[in-house]
Structure formats: structure tokens, C-alpha cells
Design a protein around this motif. Structure first.
Motif, PDB file in Angstrom:
ATOM      1  N   THR A 218      -0.485  18.861  -1.923  1.00  0.00           N
ATOM      2  CA  THR A 218      -1.281  17.351  -1.143  1.00  0.00           C
ATOM      3  C   THR A 218      -1.384  16.542  -0.323  1.00  0.00           C
ATOM      4  O   THR A 218      -0.362  15.771  -1.508  1.00  0.00           O
ATOM      5  CB  THR A 218      -2.440  16.720  -2.178  1.00  0.00           C
ATOM      6  OG1 THR A 218      -3.343  18.130  -3.188  1.00  0.00           O
ATOM      7  CG2 THR A 218      -4.098  16.020  -1.531  1.00  0.00           C
ATOM      8  N   GLY A 219      -0.951  16.606   1.068  1.00  0.00           N
ATOM      9  CA  GLY A 219      -0.046  15.778   1.742  1.00  0.00           C
ATOM     10  C   GLY A 219      -1.111  14.329   1.919  1.00  0.00           C
ATOM     11  O   GLY A 219      -2.377  13.967   1.109  1.00  0.00           O
ATOM     12  N   GLY A 220      -0.484  13.069   2.369  1.00  0.00           N
ATOM     13  CA  GLY A 220      -1.368  11.968   1.740  1.00  0.00           C
ATOM     14  C   GLY A 220      -1.104  11.397   3.058  1.00  0.00           C
ATOM     15  O   GLY A 220      -1.153  11.759   3.972  1.00  0.00           O
ATOM     16  N   TYR A 221      -2.232  10.054   3.129  1.00  0.00           N
ATOM     17  CA  TYR A 221      -3.337   9.278   3.956  1.00  0.00           C
ATOM     18  C   TYR A 221      -2.756   8.128   3.932  1.00  0.00           C
ATOM     19  O   TYR A 221      -2.937   6.899   4.383  1.00  0.00           O
ATOM     20  CB  TYR A 221      -4.410   9.944   4.138  1.00  0.00           C
ATOM     21  CG  TYR A 221      -5.396   9.795   3.211  1.00  0.00           C
ATOM     22  CD1 TYR A 221      -5.929   9.062   2.205  1.00  0.00           C
ATOM     23  CD2 TYR A 221      -4.949  11.273   2.284  1.00  0.00           C
ATOM     24  CE1 TYR A 221      -6.948   8.915   1.078  1.00  0.00           C
ATOM     25  CE2 TYR A 221      -6.320  11.124   1.205  1.00  0.00           C
ATOM     26  CZ  TYR A 221      -6.418  10.058   0.761  1.00  0.00           C
ATOM     27  OH  TYR A 221      -7.396   9.773   0.112  1.00  0.00           O
ATOM     28  N   ILE A 222      -2.282   7.310   2.866  1.00  0.00           N
ATOM     29  CA  ILE A 222      -2.082   5.904   2.540  1.00  0.00           C
ATOM     30  C   ILE A 222      -0.304   5.433   2.848  1.00  0.00           C
ATOM     31  O   ILE A 222       0.162   6.069   2.302  1.00  0.00           O
ATOM     32  CB  ILE A 222      -2.082   5.774   0.626  1.00  0.00           C
ATOM     33  CG1 ILE A 222      -3.382   6.214   0.761  1.00  0.00           C
ATOM     34  CG2 ILE A 222      -1.871   3.888   0.347  1.00  0.00           C
ATOM     35  CD1 ILE A 222      -4.398   5.347   1.290  1.00  0.00           C
ATOM     36  N   ASN A 223      -0.445   4.484   3.519  1.00  0.00           N
ATOM     37  CA  ASN A 223       1.159   4.011   3.866  1.00  0.00           C
ATOM     38  C   ASN A 223       1.137   2.357   3.010  1.00  0.00           C
ATOM     39  O   ASN A 223       0.585   1.672   2.362  1.00  0.00           O
ATOM     40  CB  ASN A 223       0.730   3.880   5.079  1.00  0.00           C
ATOM     41  CG  ASN A 223       0.594   5.038   6.109  1.00  0.00           C
ATOM     42  OD1 ASN A 223       1.162   5.787   5.737  1.00  0.00           O
ATOM     43  ND2 ASN A 223      -0.018   4.597   6.890  1.00  0.00           N
ATOM     44  N   GLN A 224       2.124   2.412   2.491  1.00  0.00           N
ATOM     45  CA  GLN A 224       2.328   1.366   1.813  1.00  0.00           C
ATOM     46  C   GLN A 224       3.672   0.258   3.002  1.00  0.00           C
ATOM     47  O   GLN A 224       4.284   0.771   4.145  1.00  0.00           O
ATOM     48  CB  GLN A 224       4.126   1.534   0.582  1.00  0.00           C
ATOM     49  CG  GLN A 224       4.715   0.460  -0.176  1.00  0.00           C
ATOM     50  CD  GLN A 224       5.680   0.356  -0.587  1.00  0.00           C
ATOM     51  OE1 GLN A 224       6.371   1.505  -0.368  1.00  0.00           O
ATOM     52  NE2 GLN A 224       6.207  -0.327  -1.599  1.00  0.00           N
TER      53      GLN A 224
END
Length: 778
Positions: A218-224
Motif C-alpha cells: 500500500t503506497g503512502g501519501y503522507i510527506n515528512q
């Protein structure tokens, strides 16, 4: 948004019936609604004849709906909810609790039983762990049993039980199936899933092997980002998992079936899906990443022996969970330490610059969790009811389990020793840091703890049915349970105060009866009523340091944290009906319930020192209803609608008097939406002459809830939200191809916004994803 419950999913089942057999291109949609048999009462039967509210979803339906996790289940099955486990500092995979009918508690033992086949994989809200979350892989069906199930499933099944029923090896047919899925999430990275399952009859009608493997990403969508908004890492909340299941079925003689099996699962999450509310959508400002690895292993052996007049079942199992995770402790470890410094503004030694520097240091909470359990169940069951044989049917059994939970915690504050030195101070100076002494920050570690919980259970249980007439019968059941719990703990370093090395033990006993009356008004209409008791075990508390937490403890009238907390229990009252009309082209199921819950286990949070202990504080009531309607008004067209409403409130002020802020009469139980509803429509049709195709659309609505009992908390008000999903597919010989879109309207509602120390985190619905899937069966 991925799962449709059974009452919503006959439409999917019709589509899968058309698209999942070698001759699927010629199969016409059935005019009747599919009936999914269940084992809610430890024997396979029609759910319409069972005196409880049940939702059952087949494996084919789950695959057609692109199912991954529990979260989607809670959005479409009436009166199920989820919330983050106590003390998590932000939800992540493996940290959520599941609740049914408003029986919600983030402290103490679990309130919903979780079963994988005959294996109980229920774990308590111990420290930082949530519900075990098996992936929806190679299962025959998922059964959601609402209402107390203590008689047959034991402690913790207070709100209900969720059963994952795996596919069994087939002694006759050889089969090979495969499934693949690709999708992309808006603003994020790609997703994929692939699995293969094979069934081999090694000796026809005697020995068969079933084996399957699966891999998903499952790919991410939150950026640090950093404090200036500069991107440090993209799509950090990626998640990968792998599953393997192997089962053998052996019938050495006609009357005996032996089924050994093993299930393995590994979930590797690179970070959690939290972001900062004061940042643009999907940006997380954090000093420390929060990855986790959660592995599950469940070998078991089930033996069924047909004794003629009765059946004997033995279920032997081992369950192991290893859950290693990192929390970002910067917001509370570093900040807490800075508050203990003696400021020069108050006549102390620490300059404001040192206090600010310590408060800004990065800190991690390293958690290594392990649960191991051995269990054994024996049960005897009579033959199904036969008016010519006897008016009685019965089931009796005994159960034993031994569960060990080990937790290791270390909380380093990176660079803390050097920071003190850079200001010319010794970190062990008690005039600077009260109570400090040499050796309390080894390797910059501010806290070290080791906790070993042990829980032993033994019980006997049974149910008896008496048929006054072939259409009216009464059920009486009961379970007697004994449990012993122990906690051995060691903790030290500065944030543990003076440290601790201690043991505590507690015992629980319970008698949980059940009474039900069922009337089959006619062959297609059943009404029932039931009264049942639910129960969960008490336990022992983790040590609370009386030095650093003295102010909070005194506010609650205590000189130290309580060593243990007691069991709690409830009584549930339910009336329902299950009806089929128009030659099973219309089904209507509905029920109402009322629950009285006493002596609730609740977590008491100590804000100054950031510790929590469990206590029994207050009573509650929960009342509401559920219904589902399913119809096939036209050939090929299936419509489903379902909804649930629950009003779960505290009924006295005991919680508030025991230190639970906001726990007063009338307060809404946290984490429980007042309603949820779902609608689904599927149309099956023929194209290109003999090819089968379908289109499907669904909407889900989830009502507002309270994330906390405390009105001052940022998560106190959780909003209502909705999602929409659409898909379409076609069959080509042995292959199925479908396209789908989830969260089609890209709803980005912030559904939770807890505060962790000074940081307010947010959790939005996952952005819209669009994908394609291919399935084949040989």
C-alpha cells in the motif's frame, strides 16, 4: 469502504458467481439472494435460524470489494467502530481497537473476541497493542456476531465476536487460482496485491493439501517535512505485507477428519498516517519516524470425530504475535524532562536556553512486544434437531489457555547528555534535575522497562435447546470461567522515578448465562429474543512512579498507582426478526438492543508525568438498532441497504470521581459513531453475446462520535463522513478483469485529531485510488 457486509454483498456474490467459475460466461445471475451458512453457534447453520444479529461476508465478496483491513469493515457493517489503543501516541497498523454496539474501551481487556478459525487471537489493550488484524486472505467467510458471546467464546466477547473462517482443503477437486491488483492513490505512490492459492487432492476422498501465498503493498501519501516546510521524505506511510497459509485435511476413516494448518503474516509499516493539522494536507512535521513490524503465526490442529449420536471436536492451537514499533517520543519524553529542570527564573540552576534546548531534542520510544498463547478446546455436540428423534439438542465443552505477553521499552532522548555538557552542566546534578543521580541516562536512555504478563484461563461451557414444537424452541447456555493473571515488571532510568522491580497477581471468576427464545413463524420468517451476560477479565497495572507523578496521583486521592483493576460485566437484551419474501428475492433483518454495563475498565491519564493506569470507573448503557434490506427486483439487479444506530452513554459520575476527566453521566462513550449506513447496487448483464459483465456502486455514511470523554481534548468532536466506491468488470473465458475506484469523490474529512503532548495530529480518509484487477481460476 472496501468491504460490504453480507447484507450489502449479495450483489457482489452474484457478480462473482458469474465471474469465478470455468463456465462463468454462461452462468446467469440467480433470481434468489445467496444464503451464507455460519458457525456462530459452533455448528454450520442458516443464519436466519440463529437467535442473534449476524453479518457474514464470503471470501469471493471480499475479493470483489478489494478488501485489506478492519477499518473498512467498520464503515459498512452496522454498529461496529474502531479507535486507537490507549497510550499509542498516534494510531498505526496493529494499534486499533474494534468495538461493537458501543461497548468501547481503550483500557483493560479487549471488548470484542477475534478468532481465526478455532484459534482465539484476542489480545488485551496492553500498553501499546491493539487488535490483531488478520488479512482477508484465502478465507471462506468473515462472521460478525453482535451482542455478548461469552457462553461459547469466553471472556472479552462482550460487544461481540469476529470470526475469520478459512477455506478448507477440498478432498475431490484440484484447483489453482490467482489474483492481481494494481492501483494508484491520488497524491501518493502506487499499490499492488497478488496472491496464488492451490488445492491438491493427494489421495482422493482421503487426503488433500491447500496452500496459498500473498504479497501486498500500500503506497503512502503522507510527506515528512521540517519546521520550515521543507520536504524530508515522501509517502512515508507505505505499508507492505506478506501472508502464507497451508492446511492439510486427512480422513483416515469415514468418521474422523484431522485438519492441521498454519497461517503466517508479516506487516511492515514504514510510518503512521498522521499529519500535523497546522500544516497543509498530508504533511507531517516530526523529528523521529515511526515504523513498525507486526508478525503473526498461528499453527493449529482440529480433529472432528463423528461418534454417531454426537460429534467430538478437538481444537489445539498456538498463537504468537511479535510487534516491534517506534513512536516519536519527542513531544512528551523531551518535553517532560524539560519541565523537571529547575529554572533560573524560579531560583534554580537551569537557564531558559537549556530548558528550551532539552524540550526540542528528538526522542524515540522503542517497543518490542510479544504475545504467545497455547490453547485447547474440546466440545461435544448433539445431532441437529430431528422431531422424530428428540426435542433436545445440546453442545458442551471445555477450554484452557495460557497466554504470555512480554514488553520491552526503551526511550532514548538523543543527545541529552551532550546538551547538558554544552551548557556546562552535569546531567546527574540533583540541584539542576531533582532526583537525578549518576547512571540514570545510560546511552541517553531516559526510561527502560521490561514487563511480563501471564494469563491462564480455564472454563466449561454449554448450551441446551428444547423444542416445544418444531417451530418454537428455547435456548439456555452458560459458561463458568476462572483466570489467574500475573505481572512481573522492572523499570528504571530517570523518567521511571526511583525505579521499580515488582510482581502483582489477580484472579477472576465469572458465570455468564444466556437465554433465548426463537419462533419460526413460518418457513421464511423468524422472530427471536435473547438475554445474555458479557464479561472481561481484570488485570494488573504497570508501575506509576510516585515521585514524578505525585501531583497527578494526589489530585486523584492516591499516594501511588493502584496495583490492579477488577473485571467488568454487562447484560444485553435483544429482540429481532429475520424474514425472506417473494421466493427469497427480498430479505429483511432487523433488531433492537439494550445493554447495561457495570464497573467499566477505563484508563486514567496523568497529564503531568504522561503515565496511565487502569481503574474501574462508572457504568454505562448502550441502546440502538440494526437493520439490513436486500432485494433483487429485476433479473441481474441487486440492491442492498443497511444501517445501525447506537446511543452509548455513561450512566453515573463514578469515572470522574476516579480521575477520568469528563466521565460524567450522559457523556457519550468514546470512539462510537451514533450511526452508520451503507447502500450498494450491482447490475449483472451480458455483453458481446455470451460474455458476462457487471457494474457496481456503493455509498457509506459514518456518524459523528467522541474521540475522548474530556471536552477540552482536541479529539473530543469527531465529524460524520461518507465515502463512495465504484467498480465494473467482465469475464473472458477463465479470466476476470475489473476496474475500480475507492473514495471516488476524494473526501478528505479529518476523521480523528488527537493531541499528543503539544502536537495535534490528524487522520484523514485515504485519498481516492483508481485501479485494475485480474483474476484467474484453473
Amino acid at each position: 469502504m472496501k468491504i460490504r457486509q453480507k447484507i450489502m454483498c449479495s450483489s457482489v456474490a452474484a457478480a462473482m458467481a458469474v465471474l469465478s467459475a470455468p463456465a462463468w460466461a454462461q452462468v446467469k445471475p440467480s433470481d434468489e439472494i445467496e444464503v451464507v451458512k455460519v458457525t456462530a453457534q459452533k455448528r454450520k447453520e442458516d443464519p436466519a435460524k440463529v437467535a442473534m444479529s449476524i453479518t457474514a461476508v464470503t471470501g469471493a465478496q471480499l475479493q470483489a470489494e478489494h478488501v485489506n483491513d478492519f477499518t473498512d469493515l467498520t464503515r459498512v457493517v452496522p454498529n461496529i467502530s474502531f479507535t486507537a489503543a490507549s497510550g499509542n501516541g498516534g494510531a498505526g497498523p496493529g494499534t486499533e481497537n474494534i468495538e461493537i454496539r458501543g461497548i468501547s474501551s481503550t483500557a483493560g481487556a479487549a471488548t470484542v473476541g477475534i478468532y481465526l478459525g478455532d484459534v482465539s487471537i484476542t489480545v488485551g489493550n496492553v500498553y501499546t497493542m491493539g487488535t490483531v488484524e488478520p488479512k482477508f486472505f484465502d478465507i471462506d467467510r468473515v462472521e460478525v456476531l453482535r451482542g455478548p458471546q461469552a457462553t461459547l467464546y469466553g471472556a472479552s466477547s462482550m460487544g461481540g465476536t469476529i470470526k475469520f473462517v478459512p477455506n478448507e482443503p477440498d478432498l475431490k477437486e484440484r484447483e489453482f487460482s490467482t489474483y492481481g491488483e494494481l492501483s494508484n492513490t491520488k497524491g501518493g505512490s502506487g499499490n499492488y496485491a497478488a496472491n496464488m492459492v492451490a488445492n491438491f487432492p493427494l489421495i482422493p476422498d482421503e487426503l488433500a493439501l491447500r496452500i496459498g501465498v500473498q504479497a501486498q503493498h500500500t503506497g503512502g501519501y503522507i510527506n515528512q517535512v521540517d519546521g520550515d516546510g521543507k520536504n524530508l521524505a515522501s509517502n512515508i506511510n507505505k505499508l507492505s505485507d506478506q501472508e502464507m497459509r497451508m492446511a492439510l485435511k486427512w480422513k483416515p476413516i469415514r468418521s474422523v477428519t484431522i485438519t492441521p494448518s498454519v497461517y503466517y503474516q508479516k506487516v511492515d509499516a514504514k510510518d503512521i498516517a498522521a499529519f500535523n493539522l497546522d500544516r497543509p494536507n498530508y504533511q507531517a512535521q516530526k523529528q523521529v519516524r515511526e515504523p513498525s513490524k507486526d508478525t503473526l503465526l498461528t499453527p493449529s490442529v482440529t480433529v472432528n470425530w463423528d461418534l454417531g449420536a454426537m460429534d467430538l471436536t478437538s481444537a489445539t492451537s498456538y498463537f504468537e504475535r511479535k510487534f516491534d514499533r517506534t513512536q516519536n517520543g519527542s513531544a512528551y519524553n523531551s518535553y517532560s524532562l524539560s519541565t523537571f529542570l529547575t529554572s533560573t527564573d524560579d531560583g534554580g540552576k537551569a537557564p531558559p536556553e537549556l530548558i528550551a534546548a532539552i524540550a526540542g531534542l528528538p526522542s524515540a520510544v522503542y517497543l518490542n512486544n510479544q504475545v504467545r498463547q497455547v490453547s485447547q478446546e474440546f466440545r461435544l455436540a448433539s445431532r441437529p434437531y430431528d422431531a422424530a428423534v428428540s426435542p433436545w439438542t445440546w453442545l458442551a465443552g471445555t477450554y484452557f489457555s495460557n497466554q504470555h505477553t512480554n514488553i520491552i521499552e526503551n526511550d532514548p532522548i538523543f543527545g541529552v547528555t551532550d546538551t547538558f555538557k554544552s551548557f556546562g552542566f552535569d546531567i546527574a546534578d540533583p540541584d539542576l534535575l531533582p532526583g537525578a543521580r549518576p547512571g540514570q541516562f545510560p546511552g541517553d536512555n531516559s526510561f527502560a522497562g521490561a514487563f511480563h504478563f501471564r494469563e491462564k484461563q480455564s472454563s466449561v461451557f454449554g448450551e441446551v435447546n428444547y423444542y416445544f414444537t418444531p417451530t418454537v424452541h428455547a435456548t439456555v447456555g452458560a459458561r463458568y470461567l476462572k483466570a489467574d493473571s500475573t505481572l512481573d515488571q522492572r523499570n528504571g532510568n530517570y523518567l521511571a522515578g526511583a525505579g521499580n522491580n515488582s510482581s502483582a497477581s489477580s484472579s477472576s471468576k465469572a458465570f455468564t448465562p444466556k437465554y433465548a427464545l426463537t419462533w419460526e413463524v413460518n418457513p421464511t420468517n423468524t422472530v427471536y429474543t435473547s438475554v445474555a451476560k458479557g464479561f472481561r477479565l481484570g488485570g494488573n497495572n504497570i508501575y506509576v512512579p510516585p515521585t514524578t507523578c505525585s501531583q497527578d496521583l494526589e489530585a486523584n486521592g492516591l499516594t501511588k498507582g493502584p496495583d490492579s483493576y477488577s473485571a467488568d460485566s454487562l447484560w444485553s437484551y435483544e429482540v429481532g426478526s429475520k424474514s425472506r419474501f417473494l421466493n427469497n428475492r427480498l430479505t429483511v433483518n432487523a433488531d433492537v438492543f439494550y445493554v447495561k454495563w457495570k464497573n467499566i475498565q477505563q484508563g486514567v491519564y496523568l497529564p503531568t508525568c504522561a503515565y496511565t493506569y487502569n481503574a474501574n470507573a462508572g457504568d454505562a448503557t448502550s441502546k440502538g438498532f440494526e437493520f439490513d434490506i436486500k432485494a433483487k427486483p429485476l433479473p441481474g439487479l441487486t440492491l442492498t441497504a443497511s444501517a445501525g444506530y447506537v446511543k452509548a452513554e455513561l450512566s453515573n459520575d463514578e469515572g470522574s470521581r476516579n480521575g477520568v476527566v469528563g466521565a460524567v453521566a450522559g457523556a457519550q462513550v468514546q470512539g462510537v459513531p451514533k450511526y452508520n449506513a451503507a447502500f450498494n447496487a450491482t447490475y449483472n448483464f451480458a455483453v458481446f453475446g455470451d460474455k458476462s459483465a457487471f457494474v457496481m456502486g456503493g455509498m457509506q455514511w459514518v456518524g459523528a462520535s467522541k474521540g475522548s470523554l474530556n471536552p477540552a481534548q482536541t479529539d473530543y468532536q469527531r465529524p460524520a463522513y461518507h465515502t463512495a466506491d465504484f467498480s465494473a468488470g467482465m469475464a473472458f473465458d477463465r479470466y476476470n478483469v475489473s476496474v475500480f475506484v475507492k473514495n471516488a469523490f476524494d473526501n478528505d474529512t479529518v476523521i480523528q485529531h488527537p493531541q499528543v503532548a503539544s502536537i495535534v495530529q490528524g487522520y484523514r480518509l485515504a485519498p481516492r485510488s483508481i485501479g485494475v484487477s485480474v483474476a484467474a481460476k484453473f
